[in-house]
Design a protein around this motif. Structure first.
Motif, PDB file in Angstrom:
ATOM      1  N   LYS A 141       0.938  -1.744  -0.064  1.00  0.00           N
ATOM      2  CA  LYS A 141      -0.080   0.223  -0.132  1.00  0.00           C
ATOM      3  C   LYS A 141       0.440   1.324  -0.414  1.00  0.00           C
ATOM      4  CE  LYS A 141      -3.804  -2.482   2.626  1.00  0.00           C
ATOM      5  NZ  LYS A 141      -4.426  -2.590   3.663  1.00  0.00           N
ATOM      6  N   ASN A 142       1.983   0.881   0.274  1.00  0.00           N
ATOM      7  CA  ASN A 142       2.889   2.183  -0.133  1.00  0.00           C
ATOM      8  C   ASN A 142       2.762   2.705   1.049  1.00  0.00           C
ATOM      9  OD1 ASN A 142       3.944   1.654  -2.290  1.00  0.00           O
ATOM     10  ND2 ASN A 142       3.820   3.598  -3.126  1.00  0.00           N
ATOM     11  N   ILE A 143       2.594   2.355   2.511  1.00  0.00           N
ATOM     12  CA  ILE A 143       3.028   3.064   3.151  1.00  0.00           C
ATOM     13  C   ILE A 143       4.557   3.242   4.379  1.00  0.00           C
ATOM     14  CG2 ILE A 143       1.843   3.117   5.796  1.00  0.00           C
ATOM     15  CD1 ILE A 143      -1.107   2.070   4.535  1.00  0.00           C
ATOM     16  N   GLY A 144       4.776   3.930   4.468  1.00  0.00           N
ATOM     17  CA  GLY A 144       5.672   4.636   5.226  1.00  0.00           C
ATOM     18  C   GLY A 144       6.066   3.450   6.511  1.00  0.00           C
ATOM     19  N   ALA A 145       7.106   2.909   6.709  1.00  0.00           N
ATOM     20  CA  ALA A 145       7.305   2.445   8.804  1.00  0.00           C
ATOM     21  C   ALA A 145       8.664   2.434   8.733  1.00  0.00           C
ATOM     22  CB  ALA A 145       6.746   0.733   8.693  1.00  0.00           C
ATOM     23  N   LEU A 146       8.782   2.791  10.314  1.00  0.00           N
ATOM     24  CA  LEU A 146      10.235   2.469  10.444  1.00  0.00           C
ATOM     25  C   LEU A 146       9.927   1.723  12.163  1.00  0.00           C
ATOM     26  CD1 LEU A 146      12.903   3.463  10.758  1.00  0.00           C
ATOM     27  CD2 LEU A 146      12.139   5.393  11.605  1.00  0.00           C
ATOM     28  N   ILE A 147      10.657   0.217  11.917  1.00  0.00           N
ATOM     29  CA  ILE A 147      10.440  -0.191  13.664  1.00  0.00           C
ATOM     30  C   ILE A 147      11.803  -0.743  13.746  1.00  0.00           C
ATOM     31  CG2 ILE A 147       9.573  -2.443  13.620  1.00  0.00           C
ATOM     32  CD1 ILE A 147       8.061  -2.563  11.559  1.00  0.00           C
ATOM     33  N   PRO A 212      23.151   8.373  -1.223  1.00  0.00           N
ATOM     34  CA  PRO A 212      21.992   8.630  -2.588  1.00  0.00           C
ATOM     35  C   PRO A 212      21.034  10.138  -1.939  1.00  0.00           C
ATOM     36  CG  PRO A 212      22.071   6.627  -2.271  1.00  0.00           C
ATOM     37  CD  PRO A 212      22.803   7.351  -1.138  1.00  0.00           C
ATOM     38  N   GLN A 213      20.688  10.915  -3.040  1.00  0.00           N
ATOM     39  CA  GLN A 213      19.745  11.936  -3.048  1.00  0.00           C
ATOM     40  C   GLN A 213      18.019  11.623  -2.699  1.00  0.00           C
ATOM     41  OE1 GLN A 213      19.842  14.170  -5.730  1.00  0.00           O
ATOM     42  NE2 GLN A 213      21.922  15.682  -4.745  1.00  0.00           N
ATOM     43  N   GLU A 214      17.560  10.068  -3.333  1.00  0.00           N
ATOM     44  CA  GLU A 214      16.694   9.362  -2.713  1.00  0.00           C
ATOM     45  C   GLU A 214      16.549   8.872  -2.127  1.00  0.00           C
ATOM     46  OE1 GLU A 214      19.431   6.518  -4.852  1.00  0.00           O
ATOM     47  OE2 GLU A 214      18.812   8.966  -5.469  1.00  0.00           O
ATOM     48  N   MET A 215      17.768   8.307  -1.210  1.00  0.00           N
ATOM     49  CA  MET A 215      16.938   8.094   0.530  1.00  0.00           C
ATOM     50  C   MET A 215      16.290   9.136   0.992  1.00  0.00           C
ATOM     51  SD  MET A 215      19.927   6.074   2.920  1.00  0.00           S
ATOM     52  CE  MET A 215      20.688   4.739   1.661  1.00  0.00           C
ATOM     53  N   GLY A 216      15.494   8.913   1.453  1.00  0.00           N
ATOM     54  CA  GLY A 216      14.686   9.432   2.443  1.00  0.00           C
ATOM     55  C   GLY A 216      15.112   9.603   3.703  1.00  0.00           C
ATOM     56  N   SER A 217      14.262  10.219   4.811  1.00  0.00           N
ATOM     57  CA  SER A 217      14.128  10.559   6.027  1.00  0.00           C
ATOM     58  C   SER A 217      14.136   9.537   6.701  1.00  0.00           C
ATOM     59  CB  SER A 217      13.251  11.712   7.005  1.00  0.00           C
ATOM     60  OG  SER A 217      12.137  10.810   6.433  1.00  0.00           O
ATOM     61  N   ARG A 218      13.402   8.382   6.064  1.00  0.00           N
ATOM     62  CA  ARG A 218      13.066   7.108   6.888  1.00  0.00           C
ATOM     63  C   ARG A 218      14.742   5.885   7.539  1.00  0.00           C
ATOM     64  NH1 ARG A 218       7.737   7.929   5.109  1.00  0.00           N
ATOM     65  NH2 ARG A 218       6.655   7.824   7.329  1.00  0.00           N
ATOM     66  N   VAL A 233      17.360  -2.217  12.497  1.00  0.00           N
ATOM     67  CA  VAL A 233      16.067  -1.810  11.860  1.00  0.00           C
ATOM     68  C   VAL A 233      15.294  -2.369  10.715  1.00  0.00           C
ATOM     69  CG1 VAL A 233      15.520   0.692  11.306  1.00  0.00           C
ATOM     70  CG2 VAL A 233      16.408  -0.077  13.422  1.00  0.00           C
ATOM     71  N   ILE A 234      13.630  -2.090  10.548  1.00  0.00           N
ATOM     72  CA  ILE A 234      12.973  -2.449   8.828  1.00  0.00           C
ATOM     73  C   ILE A 234      12.266  -1.618   8.691  1.00  0.00           C
ATOM     74  CG2 ILE A 234      10.826  -4.062   8.435  1.00  0.00           C
ATOM     75  CD1 ILE A 234      11.670  -5.773  10.467  1.00  0.00           C
ATOM     76  N   VAL A 235      12.661  -0.947   7.175  1.00  0.00           N
ATOM     77  CA  VAL A 235      11.731   0.354   7.066  1.00  0.00           C
ATOM     78  C   VAL A 235      11.486   0.514   5.570  1.00  0.00           C
ATOM     79  CG1 VAL A 235      12.907   2.932   6.041  1.00  0.00           C
ATOM     80  CG2 VAL A 235      14.409   0.804   7.559  1.00  0.00           C
ATOM     81  N   VAL A 236      10.154   0.979   5.248  1.00  0.00           N
ATOM     82  CA  VAL A 236       8.973   0.404   4.586  1.00  0.00           C
ATOM     83  C   VAL A 236       9.187   1.697   3.675  1.00  0.00           C
ATOM     84  CG1 VAL A 236       7.224  -0.299   3.474  1.00  0.00           C
ATOM     85  CG2 VAL A 236       8.006  -1.668   5.642  1.00  0.00           C
ATOM     86  N   SER A 237       9.997   2.724   2.537  1.00  0.00           N
ATOM     87  CA  SER A 237       9.607   3.291   1.603  1.00  0.00           C
ATOM     88  C   SER A 237       8.402   3.874   1.808  1.00  0.00           C
ATOM     89  CB  SER A 237      10.975   2.910   0.474  1.00  0.00           C
ATOM     90  OG  SER A 237      10.235   4.514  -0.169  1.00  0.00           O
ATOM     91  N   GLU A 238       7.293   5.229   1.480  1.00  0.00           N
ATOM     92  CA  GLU A 238       6.356   5.351   1.602  1.00  0.00           C
ATOM     93  C   GLU A 238       6.162   5.648   0.151  1.00  0.00           C
ATOM     94  OE1 GLU A 238       3.321   8.988   2.971  1.00  0.00           O
ATOM     95  OE2 GLU A 238       5.215   9.059   4.081  1.00  0.00           O
ATOM     96  N   GLU A 239       6.995   6.359  -0.802  1.00  0.00           N
ATOM     97  CA  GLU A 239       7.469   6.455  -2.066  1.00  0.00           C
ATOM     98  C   GLU A 239       7.109   4.963  -2.979  1.00  0.00           C
ATOM     99  OE1 GLU A 239       9.458   7.804  -0.012  1.00  0.00           O
ATOM    100  OE2 GLU A 239       8.238   9.524   0.092  1.00  0.00           O
TER     101      GLU A 239
END
Length: 279
Positions: A141-147, A212-218, A233-239
């Motif tokens: 669902k492209n929902i960002g997450a940071l666990i 890389p610039q495309e690396m987001g805040s998460r 840490v498990i990261v889900v990209s919102e983009e």
């Protein structure tokens, strides 16, 4: 050796203190205050092992000085405090220069689980399945997450920046926290043992111009927290919905699938949380 140590201590408490008591009291108070504030900083950053190392170095320096200095030399014994001050300064410089490596080293030994409950195989397998399902659902669902998978080894400031919820781990709860309109969705979720301990926590952002610039805040937050604490840490990209697994200041797995997630969670439960041999 013991006779020399005894004579030096006897000389210090009988002659030197009587002659220089004011200077010694002032130096003692200053060093005590320094130790107190250092202890608070290390304690807040979960650097308990560094406290032991620091105390051991100071004690060893004091004993070495007492053994090597002749009691009848007539020199001012209060200079021992100056020597200890030099040790303090050198130790602090080492901590500042190599802070990242030291923090990761001192948190490598695993602390107590906050919840302290024993882990059962069936219960852990169910938790892993629920966590994997939630992460994959959010990815689709492209929902960002940071666990963050922690073990009571995060700086207190990170926990205090969020909200303690102490909830059971299940897919619905994880997805509810990261639902875009939920109040805690922007921060990190902290998992400790069999509980979602906190959510909405702010993590330190890594400052690296080479990323890389495309690396987001998460992703930058995941890299930042794994440089100061021994966590996964498990990261889900919102983009893009891409799942990444971060550890030790690096992305260990990009485009992680269900098997990769299960391996990371299994390592956390069966390697990290069971380090003391408790199941």
């Amino acid at each position: 050796m013991w006779n020399r140590l005894w004579n030096n201590l006897k000389y210090f408490f009988t002659d030197t203190i009587a002659e220089n008591y004011l200077i010694i009291i002032i130096e003692f108070i200053l060093l005590a205050l320094g130790f107190y504030y250092l202890y608070k900083v290390f304690k807040a950053n979960k650097a308990n092992n560094f406290i032991y190392i620091f105390t051991g170095v100071i004690f060893a320096a004091g004993v070495a000085y007492a053994l090597t200095r002749p009691a009848d030399s007539g020199a001012n014994f209060s200079s021992s405090f100056t020597a200890l001050s030099v040790v303090v300064i050198i130790t602090l410089l080492m901590y500042v220069m190599f802070g990242t490596e030291i923090k990761r080293m001192v948190t490598a030994t695993h602390g107590k689980r906050r919840r302290g409950e024993h882990l059962l195989v069936s219960g852990v397998e169910l938790i892993i399945e629920e966590a994997v399902r939630a992460v994959q659902n959010m990815s689709k669902k492209n929902i960002g997450a940071l666990i963050v998978l922690a073990n009571d080894n995060l700086p207190e400031g990170i926990i205090e920046s969020g909200t303690v919820i102490n909830a059971d781990i299940n897919a619905e709860m994880i997805e509810a926290v990261f639902y875009p309109k939920a109040p805690l969705h922007d921060g990190a979720m902290i998992i400790e043992g069999t509980k979602i301990y906190a959510a909405g926590c702010f993590l330190p952002i890594i400052q690296n111009e080479n990323l890389p610039q495309e690396m987001g805040s998460r992703h930058r937050a995941a890299l930042g927290v794994t440089t100061v604490a021994n966590v996964t840490v498990i990261v889900v990209s919102e983009e893009t919905g891409i799942i990444s697994i971060v550890k030790n200041g690096a992305i260990r797995k990009k485009y992680a699938d269900a098997a990769d997630l299960k391996n990371a969670l299994s390592d956390y439960y069966w390697s990290d949380l069971t380090a003391e041999g408790k199941l």
